[in-house]
Design a protein around this motif. Structure first.
Motif, short mmCIF file in Angstrom:
data_model
loop_
_atom_site.label_atom_id
_atom_site.label_comp_id
_atom_site.label_asym_id
_atom_site.label_seq_id
_atom_site.Cartn_x
_atom_site.Cartn_y
_atom_site.Cartn_z
N SER A 1 -18.49 3.60 23.50
CA SER A 1 -19.35 4.35 24.59
C SER A 1 -19.17 5.75 24.19
O SER A 1 -18.02 6.19 24.52
N ARG A 2 -20.38 6.47 24.38
CA ARG A 2 -20.29 8.01 24.31
C ARG A 2 -21.37 8.44 25.12
O ARG A 2 -22.59 8.01 24.90
N THR A 3 -21.16 9.74 25.51
CA THR A 3 -22.23 10.47 26.28
C THR A 3 -22.62 11.89 25.49
O THR A 3 -21.82 12.40 24.89
N ALA A 4 -24.12 11.59 25.42
CA ALA A 4 -24.58 12.68 24.49
C ALA A 4 -25.05 13.85 25.52
O ALA A 4 -25.73 13.56 26.30
N ALA A 5 -24.83 15.12 25.06
CA ALA A 5 -25.10 16.42 25.89
C ALA A 5 -26.89 16.49 25.81
O ALA A 5 -27.40 15.83 24.80
N PRO A 6 -27.13 17.23 26.81
CA PRO A 6 -28.81 17.21 26.79
C PRO A 6 -29.35 17.74 25.51
O PRO A 6 -30.60 17.54 25.15
N ASP A 7 -28.52 18.81 24.75
CA ASP A 7 -29.24 19.35 23.58
C ASP A 7 -28.76 18.53 22.22
O ASP A 7 -28.93 19.09 21.18
#
Length: 265
Positions: A116-122
């Motif tokens: 599981s990984r979170t991608a930054a808005p950019d």
């Protein structure tokens, strides 16, 4: 000279026995062309797109969709599932998750990898990975050990801004395996692989389904059985023990015996 010939023959047999084992343990090269790989994913376990190990499958979808693929894994293999999600411009961060299920739809734990990984808005993409435990040939009914059969991949977003829901995304999935071999062998084997649908089908329909989902293992089905490379290493251990015994006998032969003195000397 006799001892030398015996040692030479034993070492030659040792090399011939270890050669096939080393060849079998080397990982097979993955497909580089990806021709014929699925370009769409399923939306449920029943409609999961079938892929083979070593090929890269692609799919298009929307944030909020569940994307499913399936692949076969056999005894002694340790599969590694990797996924890349290409993200569009969006308003906030997104968290994507990669889950793997076995043929009984039991969620399998990952030994390591960014499941599981979170991608930054950019961020333009996010990469996920899951290294499963080694597939066993047999297990207790109450255990959750990975067994030979079909495995399912599920890729989805688990956290995002409401304004980003439904935006188009692209996904790439690839599965590779490392052959662990006799190090993971157990005494026992599964009667039939965990391949949903094969047990309830018959005739040509059953055979066609088997060939489709087990295509990466050939037309003869599953490779698991009583043989594993641990038998080779057991034989090598026996040869080494015999060599040690011969060498010890050669070194100690004659020690402690009185030397013969010619009569009348």
């Amino acid at each position: 000279m006799r001892i030398t010939r015996v040692l030479g023959a034993a070492l030659l047999a040792l090399g011939l026995a270890a050669g096939p084992a080393a060849a079998d343990s080397s990982p097979s090269p993955g497909a580089s062309a990806d021709d014929g790989a699925p370009t769409q994913a399923g939306t449920s376990f029943r409609t999961a797109a079938e892929i083979e190990q070593g090929e890269r499958a692609t799919a298009s979808g929307s944030t909020g969709d569940y994307l499913y693929w399936s692949f076969p894994a056999d005894t002694g293999q340790r599969p590694t599932v990797k996924a890349t999600v290409k993200l569009p411009a969006r308003h906030g961060a997104e968290t994507w998750q990669l889950d793997v299920y076995d043929g009984l739809r039991r969620r399998q734990a990952c030994q390591y990898g960014a499941q599981s990984r979170t991608a930054a808005p950019d961020a333009g993409s996010v990469e996920l990975a899951c290294v499963l435990r080694t597939v066993r040939g047999w297990s207790e009914p109450w255990a959750n050990d990975p067994l030979p059969g079909t495995y399912y991949i599920r890729l989805t977003v688990v956290d995002l801004a409401d304004s980003d829901l439904g935006q188009p995304v692209g996904a790439e999935v690839r599965v590779d395996s490392k052959d662990i071999g006799g190090a993971a062998a157990v005494d026992g084997s599964l009667g039939k692989p965990l391949v949903p649908g094969i047990a309830v089908k018959s005739g040509e329909e059953k055979e066609g389904s088997k060939e489709a989902v087990l295509s990466s293992f050939g037309r003869d089905g599953w490779s698991s059985g009583w043989w594993s490379d641990r038998w080779v290493w057991t034989g090598i251990g026996g040869v080494l023990a015999a060599l040690a015994g011969i060498g010890g006998y050669a070194l100690t032969r004659g020690a402690g015996r009185p030397s013969r003195v010619p009569p009348g000397a």
